[in-house]
Scaffold this motif. Structure first.
Motif, PDB file in Angstrom:
ATOM      1  N   PHE A 103      34.716  31.845  64.968  1.00  9.51           N
ATOM      2  CA  PHE A 103      35.773  32.771  65.390  1.00  9.51           C
ATOM      3  C   PHE A 103      36.921  32.871  64.382  1.00  9.51           C
ATOM      4  N   TYR A 104      36.822  32.181  63.240  1.00  9.13           N
ATOM      5  CA  TYR A 104      37.887  32.184  62.233  1.00  9.13           C
ATOM      6  C   TYR A 104      37.325  32.589  60.870  1.00  9.13           C
ATOM      7  N   GLY A 105      38.224  33.115  60.015  1.00 10.96           N
ATOM      8  CA  GLY A 105      37.832  33.440  58.647  1.00 10.96           C
ATOM      9  C   GLY A 105      36.686  34.433  58.614  1.00 10.96           C
ATOM     10  N   GLN A 106      35.687  34.139  57.791  1.00 16.34           N
ATOM     11  CA  GLN A 106      34.523  35.020  57.685  1.00 16.34           C
ATOM     12  C   GLN A 106      33.618  34.929  58.910  1.00 16.34           C
ATOM     13  N   ARG A 107      33.941  34.007  59.822  1.00 19.47           N
ATOM     14  CA  ARG A 107      33.152  33.851  61.050  1.00 19.47           C
ATOM     15  C   ARG A 107      33.829  34.533  62.246  1.00 19.47           C
ATOM     16  N   ARG A 108      34.869  35.297  61.965  1.00 18.30           N
ATOM     17  CA  ARG A 108      35.626  35.943  63.040  1.00 18.30           C
ATOM     18  C   ARG A 108      34.877  37.167  63.562  1.00 18.30           C
ATOM     19  N   PRO A 109      34.795  37.342  64.886  1.00 21.96           N
ATOM     20  CA  PRO A 109      34.148  38.534  65.444  1.00 21.96           C
ATOM     21  C   PRO A 109      34.879  39.813  65.029  1.00 21.96           C
ATOM     22  N   LEU A 110      34.134  40.876  64.935  1.00 17.36           N
ATOM     23  CA  LEU A 110      34.676  42.140  64.437  1.00 17.36           C
ATOM     24  C   LEU A 110      35.859  42.633  65.259  1.00 17.36           C
ATOM     25  N   LEU A 111      35.817  42.474  66.588  1.00 11.70           N
ATOM     26  CA  LEU A 111      36.855  43.023  67.454  1.00 11.70           C
ATOM     27  C   LEU A 111      38.067  42.105  67.613  1.00 11.70           C
ATOM     28  N   GLN A 112      37.981  40.885  67.122  1.00  5.05           N
ATOM     29  CA  GLN A 112      39.087  39.925  67.295  1.00  5.05           C
ATOM     30  C   GLN A 112      40.137  40.120  66.214  1.00  5.05           C
ATOM     31  N   ARG A 113      41.399  40.134  66.614  1.00  2.92           N
ATOM     32  CA  ARG A 113      42.496  40.257  65.651  1.00  2.92           C
ATOM     33  C   ARG A 113      43.124  38.895  65.424  1.00  2.92           C
ATOM     34  N   GLY A 114      43.137  38.458  64.184  1.00  5.68           N
ATOM     35  CA  GLY A 114      43.750  37.177  63.848  1.00  5.68           C
ATOM     36  C   GLY A 114      43.110  36.037  64.610  1.00  5.68           C
ATOM     37  N   ALA A 115      43.987  35.142  65.117  1.00  4.49           N
ATOM     38  CA  ALA A 115      43.500  33.968  65.852  1.00  4.49           C
ATOM     39  C   ALA A 115      43.434  34.208  67.353  1.00  4.49           C
ATOM     40  N   LYS A 116      43.797  35.413  67.812  1.00  8.90           N
ATOM     41  CA  LYS A 116      43.895  35.676  69.240  1.00  8.90           C
ATOM     42  C   LYS A 116      42.497  35.879  69.839  1.00  8.90           C
ATOM     43  N   LEU A 117      41.918  34.797  70.333  1.00  7.77           N
ATOM     44  CA  LEU A 117      40.593  34.848  70.943  1.00  7.77           C
ATOM     45  C   LEU A 117      40.592  35.833  72.104  1.00  7.77           C
ATOM     46  N   LEU A 118      39.473  36.527  72.291  1.00  3.47           N
ATOM     47  CA  LEU A 118      39.425  37.598  73.279  1.00  3.47           C
ATOM     48  C   LEU A 118      39.251  37.081  74.699  1.00  3.47           C
ATOM     49  N   CYS A 119      38.501  35.977  74.859  1.00  3.67           N
ATOM     50  CA  CYS A 119      38.194  35.460  76.197  1.00  3.67           C
ATOM     51  C   CYS A 119      38.435  33.953  76.243  1.00  3.67           C
ATOM     52  N   VAL A 120      38.688  33.450  77.442  1.00  6.46           N
ATOM     53  CA  VAL A 120      38.831  32.005  77.617  1.00  6.46           C
ATOM     54  C   VAL A 120      37.554  31.299  77.184  1.00  6.46           C
ATOM     55  N   SER A 121      36.414  31.909  77.463  1.00  7.10           N
ATOM     56  CA  SER A 121      35.137  31.304  77.073  1.00  7.10           C
ATOM     57  C   SER A 121      35.048  31.110  75.563  1.00  7.10           C
ATOM     58  N   ASP A 122      35.722  31.981  74.778  1.00  2.00           N
ATOM     59  CA  ASP A 122      35.688  31.841  73.321  1.00  2.00           C
ATOM     60  C   ASP A 122      36.341  30.537  72.868  1.00  2.00           C
ATOM     61  N   LEU A 123      37.404  30.130  73.563  1.00  2.00           N
ATOM     62  CA  LEU A 123      38.074  28.881  73.206  1.00  2.00           C
ATOM     63  C   LEU A 123      37.138  27.689  73.417  1.00  2.00           C
ATOM     64  N   LEU A 124      36.439  27.670  74.543  1.00  2.00           N
ATOM     65  CA  LEU A 124      35.514  26.578  74.810  1.00  2.00           C
ATOM     66  C   LEU A 124      34.325  26.616  73.860  1.00  2.00           C
ATOM     67  N   LEU A 125      33.866  27.819  73.545  1.00  2.00           N
ATOM     68  CA  LEU A 125      32.733  27.964  72.635  1.00  2.00           C
ATOM     69  C   LEU A 125      33.116  27.538  71.224  1.00  2.00           C
ATOM     70  N   LEU A 126      34.315  27.935  70.791  1.00  2.00           N
ATOM     71  CA  LEU A 126      34.814  27.510  69.482  1.00  2.00           C
ATOM     72  C   LEU A 126      34.830  25.977  69.387  1.00  2.00           C
ATOM     73  N   GLY A 127      35.347  25.343  70.425  1.00  2.00           N
ATOM     74  CA  GLY A 127      35.436  23.889  70.408  1.00  2.00           C
ATOM     75  C   GLY A 127      34.084  23.221  70.415  1.00  2.00           C
ATOM     76  N   ARG A 128      33.180  23.679  71.303  1.00  2.00           N
ATOM     77  CA  ARG A 128      31.866  23.043  71.396  1.00  2.00           C
ATOM     78  C   ARG A 128      31.097  23.195  70.084  1.00  2.00           C
ATOM     79  N   ALA A 129      31.118  24.399  69.485  1.00  2.00           N
ATOM     80  CA  ALA A 129      30.396  24.618  68.234  1.00  2.00           C
ATOM     81  C   ALA A 129      31.013  23.821  67.089  1.00  2.00           C
TER      82      ALA A 129
END
Length: 360
Positions: A156-182
């Protein structure tokens, strides 16, 4: 004569910075697209698996083989960048955005020193740290101590950031948990590769803020001794999003509206309580104590507007033998001004580890 309370100034700086970053319309708030639906339910199940009843559960991790290219090289040091397929299982891979499927790392190491006589530290990303540069600057001066640096670019960061995401502002709560687990899976695999394939004699893992939470989890789950070095970090994401300044940058109304669409009417306070329940999955005090607790060094700020003191002390209490070092400042000022203290903690944590025995 006017007496200036420096602690209050640092605290105010955090709030001024937070107001600029999280209360203006420059970018959308965190979780503007809601909870994440079925992804959140999946991740709640998968993250519970991170709390092992037996230390070392799910070890060894998936094996990785990064593909490296040299960025620059001098007589004393070399910088390489590498890529490897994220080792997440099929369920996690299907939840990750395609842009995050390949992990990227930078590897800064001394030359002319055998790996078994060197240490290596994996640096994990804090909120908004999209590139390698800041963490490479933190690790660079450690080359003279024969300490190599590996920097992992988070999903979800840098070159791994999803196309629709702006900056560090994750789109969904699930993204935060997924970022951490991965991130945890990738960092564990990197430590395994560095220890058993590259052959480093000592290992460590560190990170600032969110990266420190992930570093604590990785250090906890590693089956052999590693220096664990969380900097400016809470014991749980609950603190960051429900108590600290980031609560002002969270899309509470969008979260409430998604629940209302499911015929679940909630007040904003009830929505925040649900967030606390979800993010309680990130509570590091539930993780096992690392193998050598005195090689765990927390560096915390005295006037941090993002991370309250009680959160740091909760983790120290849960991990007897660990150390907390306090620096004077807030979250932002300490992030900018106390790299020397972070480096000192890295060196001291590694010095408390035994050298790995060379294979016979």
């Amino acid at each position: 004569m006017v007496t200036v309370n420096l602690g209050m100034l640092h605290y105010v700086l955090d709030h001024v910075y937070g107001a600029f970053m999280h209360r203006t319309k420059i970018s959308p708030p965190f979780f503007s697209r809601g909870w994440g639906g079925s992804k959140l339910e999946l991740l709640e199940r998968l993250i519970k698996q991170l709390f092992p009843e037996i230390e070392g559960q799910n070890w060894p991790p998936s094996l990785i083989q990064p593909i490296w290219r040299t960025i620059w090289e001098t007589q004393t040091a070399v910088l390489r960048e590498g890529v490897f397929r994220t080792p997440c299982d099929e369920q996690l891979m299907s939840a990750l955005p395609p842009e995050s499927h390949n992990a990227r790392v930078a590897f800064l190491a001394p030359k002319c020193v055998p790996p078994q006589k060197m240490a290596c530290v994996v640096h994990l990303a804090g909120t908004g740290d999209h590139t390698f540069e800041r963490r490479l600057r933190l690790g660079g001066p450690l080359l003279k101590e024969n300490i190599a640096t590996v920097v992992l670019e988070s999903p979800f960061y840098g070159q791994r950031r999803p196309l629709l995401q702006r900056g560090a502002k994750l789109l969904c709560v699930s993204d935060l948990l997924l970022l951490g687990r991965a991130t945890i899976e990738e960092a564990r695999c990197l430590l395994h590769w560095l220890e058993w394939e590259a052959g480093f004699g000592k290992m460590g893992v560190c990170g600032l803020s969110m990266g420190g939470v992930h570093a604590a989890m990785v250090g906890s789950l590693h089956p052999t001794p590693v220096a664990t070095l969380p900097f400016l970090s809470p014991h749980s994401a609950v603190v960051a999003f429900c108590e600290g300044i980031l609560k002002h940058g969270t899309a509470w109304e969008a979260l409430r509206e998604e629940l209302a669409a499911k015929k679940v009417a909630m007040t904003l306070e009830e929505v925040r309580e649900r967030m606390r329940n979800v993010l309680s999955l990130t509570d590091v005090t539930r993780f096992p104590i690392p193998k050598i607790p005195n090689a765990v060094i927390f560096v915390a700020a005295t006037d941090d507007g993002y991370i309250p003191k009680h959160s740091v002390l909760e983790l120290q209490k849960a991990w007897p033998g660990s150390e907390v070092r306090w620096v004077t400042g807030g979250h932002v000022s300490s992030f900018l001004l106390h790299n020397g203290e972070f480096r000192r903690a890295i060196v001291d944590g590694l010095n408390r580890l035994p050298w790995k025995e060379s294979p016979q």
